[in-house]
Write a protein that holds these residues in place. Structure first.
Motif, PDB file in Angstrom:
ATOM      1  N   ASN A  42       2.367  12.785  -5.608  1.00  0.00           N
ATOM      2  CA  ASN A  42       1.939  11.596  -6.336  1.00  0.00           C
ATOM      3  C   ASN A  42       2.302  11.784  -7.808  1.00  0.00           C
ATOM      4  O   ASN A  42       1.808  12.728  -8.427  1.00  0.00           O
ATOM      5  N   PRO A 250       4.110   4.379  -7.170  1.00  0.00           N
ATOM      6  CA  PRO A 250       4.261   4.518  -5.718  1.00  0.00           C
ATOM      7  C   PRO A 250       3.411   3.537  -4.922  1.00  0.00           C
ATOM      8  O   PRO A 250       3.820   3.086  -3.853  1.00  0.00           O
ATOM      9  N   GLY A 251       2.237   3.196  -5.455  1.00  0.00           N
ATOM     10  CA  GLY A 251       1.354   2.276  -4.733  1.00  0.00           C
ATOM     11  C   GLY A 251       1.877   0.852  -4.693  1.00  0.00           C
ATOM     12  O   GLY A 251       1.439   0.058  -3.870  1.00  0.00           O
ATOM     13  N   GLU A 252       2.817   0.507  -5.590  1.00  0.00           N
ATOM     14  CA  GLU A 252       3.263  -0.896  -5.650  1.00  0.00           C
ATOM     15  C   GLU A 252       4.427  -1.177  -4.714  1.00  0.00           C
ATOM     16  O   GLU A 252       4.878  -2.313  -4.579  1.00  0.00           O
ATOM     17  N   ARG A 253       4.923  -0.156  -4.064  1.00  0.00           N
ATOM     18  CA  ARG A 253       5.851  -0.296  -2.949  1.00  0.00           C
ATOM     19  C   ARG A 253       7.098  -1.113  -3.255  1.00  0.00           C
ATOM     20  O   ARG A 253       7.313  -2.177  -2.687  1.00  0.00           O
TER      21      ARG A 253
ATOM     22  N   VAL B  65      -1.843   5.806 -13.795  1.00  0.00           N
ATOM     23  CA  VAL B  65      -1.546   6.774 -12.732  1.00  0.00           C
ATOM     24  C   VAL B  65      -2.425   6.481 -11.513  1.00  0.00           C
ATOM     25  O   VAL B  65      -1.977   6.501 -10.374  1.00  0.00           O
ATOM     26  N   LEU B  67      -4.108   3.497 -11.033  1.00  0.00           N
ATOM     27  CA  LEU B  67      -3.905   2.098 -10.625  1.00  0.00           C
ATOM     28  C   LEU B  67      -2.695   1.936  -9.710  1.00  0.00           C
ATOM     29  O   LEU B  67      -2.758   1.248  -8.693  1.00  0.00           O
ATOM     30  N   HIS B  68      -1.582   2.574 -10.100  1.00  0.00           N
ATOM     31  CA  HIS B  68      -0.331   2.380  -9.348  1.00  0.00           C
ATOM     32  C   HIS B  68      -0.064   3.508  -8.352  1.00  0.00           C
ATOM     33  O   HIS B  68       1.035   3.634  -7.831  1.00  0.00           O
ATOM     34  N   GLY B  69      -1.081   4.375  -8.134  1.00  0.00           N
ATOM     35  CA  GLY B  69      -0.903   5.498  -7.216  1.00  0.00           C
ATOM     36  C   GLY B  69      -0.828   5.055  -5.767  1.00  0.00           C
ATOM     37  O   GLY B  69      -1.136   3.910  -5.433  1.00  0.00           O
ATOM     38  N   TYR B  70      -0.403   5.983  -4.903  1.00  0.00           N
ATOM     39  CA  TYR B  70      -0.331   5.694  -3.477  1.00  0.00           C
ATOM     40  C   TYR B  70      -1.668   5.208  -2.948  1.00  0.00           C
ATOM     41  O   TYR B  70      -2.712   5.787  -3.247  1.00  0.00           O
ATOM     42  N   SER B  71      -1.629   4.186  -2.153  1.00  0.00           N
ATOM     43  CA  SER B  71      -2.793   3.760  -1.387  1.00  0.00           C
ATOM     44  C   SER B  71      -2.798   4.600  -0.114  1.00  0.00           C
ATOM     45  O   SER B  71      -1.739   4.963   0.398  1.00  0.00           O
ATOM     46  N   THR B  73      -2.777   5.418   3.823  1.00  0.00           N
ATOM     47  CA  THR B  73      -2.071   4.680   4.883  1.00  0.00           C
ATOM     48  C   THR B  73      -2.903   3.520   5.427  1.00  0.00           C
ATOM     49  O   THR B  73      -2.365   2.473   5.761  1.00  0.00           O
ATOM     50  N   PRO B 286       0.787  -3.535  -1.678  1.00  0.00           N
ATOM     51  CA  PRO B 286       0.713  -2.989  -3.038  1.00  0.00           C
ATOM     52  C   PRO B 286      -0.714  -2.720  -3.501  1.00  0.00           C
ATOM     53  O   PRO B 286      -1.610  -3.541  -3.284  1.00  0.00           O
ATOM     54  N   SER B 287      -0.909  -1.603  -4.182  1.00  0.00           N
ATOM     55  CA  SER B 287      -2.239  -1.201  -4.638  1.00  0.00           C
ATOM     56  C   SER B 287      -2.866  -2.223  -5.571  1.00  0.00           C
ATOM     57  O   SER B 287      -4.036  -2.584  -5.420  1.00  0.00           O
TER      58      SER B 287
END
Lengths: 395, 395
Positions: A42, A250-253, B65, B67-71, B73, B286-287
């Protein structure tokens, strides 16, 4: 009537996830400072301010009906054009918007690319060590993944084994450089040699062999490292990219497929991706993210910390006695474990020292362990004595 | 080695898209005011201000970091909890976060749901008129779509035909209420009768028959219309929702699967969705959109214009002489065409009058045409004389 296939899968969790879950558990018990979580990739640096500004600007100055409206199946034209021009500018390519298909990250890009060019009975070759999620992407299209054993002396390509494994059923070769987990970047020499072999085999078999280049770490390359743009060296190439690492989102895909304009059927591949997405109900990454990234297409987060961490950690580990190929990019390092049993080594580190890394078995490369050093530098500094302790427990 | 299956599909464009493409072309030629585009279901009202505020707040007050981090699965826990509580509050259900799987819109939700409960050799039944994208979602999981002919007198369910078509191979029934394209809402009586039949057949066949309820228009129901929450009436239910229409954010791709807690294997279905997404490379919406929607979970855009337009258009069309079942929700209406050939009727409207609608054949219900009235009311007012002209050309 519930699918037994998927139901059974839910029982099996990946080793990476097991280590990650363990680290979360320990953090709860001991507090976050007592656990050194080097198990996940991450990004640890913020998105560039320009990205946040672009998002704010869109939200506050664009008609919301337009801003949040449906994106066309093949992505927003303006975003596709921005991606194509950026690639052309940076790598002297000749992409047009029609060669670009926005996806939900590199995962979505690879899953689409393999479905375009392979199916039931085909083989796709990749090289150890490799990202284990390749398996579902490839079985999902009906093809079989074949894995060339690692060249552990350099983590470049083991060409001898590769040539032995090539056969008429091979529809594509999937590479990942800069590499997760080794941190190694394929040299221009490696890419040229790979391209030569593939061209010769295409002639011999009278069909295309596509080169699928998974390159989410393309922007994270350290000073002095040779880092060729893969598609430049082989026409039948499909690049799979993600903005997850370069923009720390990464979360915004958001990622894309970029089809080399000289590839066979290059004009069909993107429309085919659009058709493929209908079957998975996927239909395009979010509009606002496409629009924001389009505005900051050549920006990146401040990625310099990854090189700082790499140097610090590599020097310390090799001083301690670890055997490690020096990474040329990414935020991963893949040293040898001082004993053969990487699983035992990593669990000992986790349980005795709160040092969470991932055994190389997960990447089909035993006898190694992956350290994800996308963490504040100060955490690396504090962890070095622990890496030393762990080494001495086995060496 | 390129997939002939997907390549061939790129040549075929749907009738809806043909009409839409034609309208775009005509707009370029004649100016946007000369074309009355009633062919697509893009919401015409803005997202609520609270959504924009939530987005701004996240962008400006949360660590990027994080906010936009990996969600994860299976989606962000907080978002899943917010969705579950909202459904429980509104519909007296007992969902927990573990029953909710965030998806890229209702499309992603249906594609995941069918893969959970059907495969090779199974049948899934739906009811005409229906949304044609059901076909790829269902063939994508290996099952076959069977279509019950429409009851054109009411657009409720044609139970006689339905019961004839039920057989041991039926793994699921897929309904869409409020309905695209008819605008009709299934009554409590319809849902109860459907549930009774399914329960009886589950006993007879000794296996579950899942009810998949596609409900992106759930929030757009007109005054006085009976609109039951489907899952309340049948335990083996999976609801597929999208925020596209309720919040006017179709481009941001957020929806969910909600598994009835009383469904067979209800604890497995969401983890199975997570596994399914690995094969398609999809991995979570998207997160930032998950987080923003979570904050405005009970809000909607101002949806009242759709009822205003429905009333205005329905009254005018029936005055002219069109035969139409009165819509109870959505932003669609599905009148009979005054001639049998709906294709000819719609192309005539498009070419002679700039009146773009979609023939019912696209929804497996010939002799009808769909009007999407998600447009400014003033465009409806101006189009009424054209609908009259068109009627008189054929009646």
């Amino acid at each position: 009537m519930i699918s037994e296939f998927y139901k059974e899968m839910t029982g099996k969790s990946s080793v990476i996830r097991q280590f990650f879950a363990y680290s979360m558990e320990r953090e709860k018990e001991l507090g976050p400072d007592s656990v050194y979580n080097f198990s996940i990739g991450n990004p640890s640096v913020p998105a560039p301010a320009s990205f946040t500004e672009a998002m704010n600007d869109l939200l506050n100055n664009v008609d919301p009906v337009k801003l949040h409206g449906y994106s066309p199946t093949l992505g927003l034209d303006s975003t596709r054009e921005a991606i194509a021009s950026s690639l052309n500018r940076r790598f002297e390519m000749n992409y047009e918007a029609k060669h670009i298909f926005p996806t939900t990250g590199a995962a979505g890009a690879i899953a689409h690319a393999v479905r375009c060019i392979a199916g039931e009975g085909d083989e796709i070759i990749t090289f150890a060590p490799y990202f284990p999620e390749y398996i579902p992407y490839i079985t999902g299209c009906g093809a079989t993944l074949k894995v060339v054993p690692a060249d552990i002396s350099s983590f470049q390509i083991n060409f001898e084994k590769f040539e032995e494994m090539l056969n008429e059923k091979v529809a594509a070769v999937l590479i990942n450089s800069p590499n997760n987990p080794s941190g190694i970047v394929y040299t221009t020499e490696t890419i040229k040699k790979l391209a030569d072999i593939l061209r010769a085999k295409e002639k011999e078999y009278s069909h295309e062999i596509f080169l699928i280049s998974d390159e989410p770490y393309r922007e994270i390359v350290f000073k002095g490292t040779d880092s060729p743009y893969v598609s430049k060296y082989y026409d039948n190439s499909i690049s799979c990219y993600s903005f997850s690492k370069s923009l720390s989102i990464p979360g915004e895909r958001l990622g894309y497929v970029a089809v080399n304009p000289k590839a066979k059927d290059s004009d069909y591949i993107v429309p085919m991706c659009g058709q493929i997405s209908r079957f998975t109900g996927h239909n395009c990454p979010p509009s606002i993210i496409q629009l924001a990234v389009e505005k900051v297409i050549d920006d990146t987060s401040d990625l310099s910390i990854y090189e700082t961490n790499a140097t610090l950690l590599y020097d310390a580990l090799t001083d301690i006695g670890y055997d490690c190929v020096k990474p040329g990019g990414t935020f991963y390092m893949f040293p040898k474990t001082p004993i053969d049993d990487a699983d035992k080594f990593c669990w000992t580190g986790a349980k005795e020292l709160g040092l969470i890394t991932v055994p190389g078995n997960s990447f089909e490369c035993p006898g190694h362990f992956r350290i994800s050093y996308c963490v504040p530098t100060e955490r690396i500094e504090k962890a070095i004595p622990l890496f030393e302790k762990l080494y001495k427990m086995f060496a």
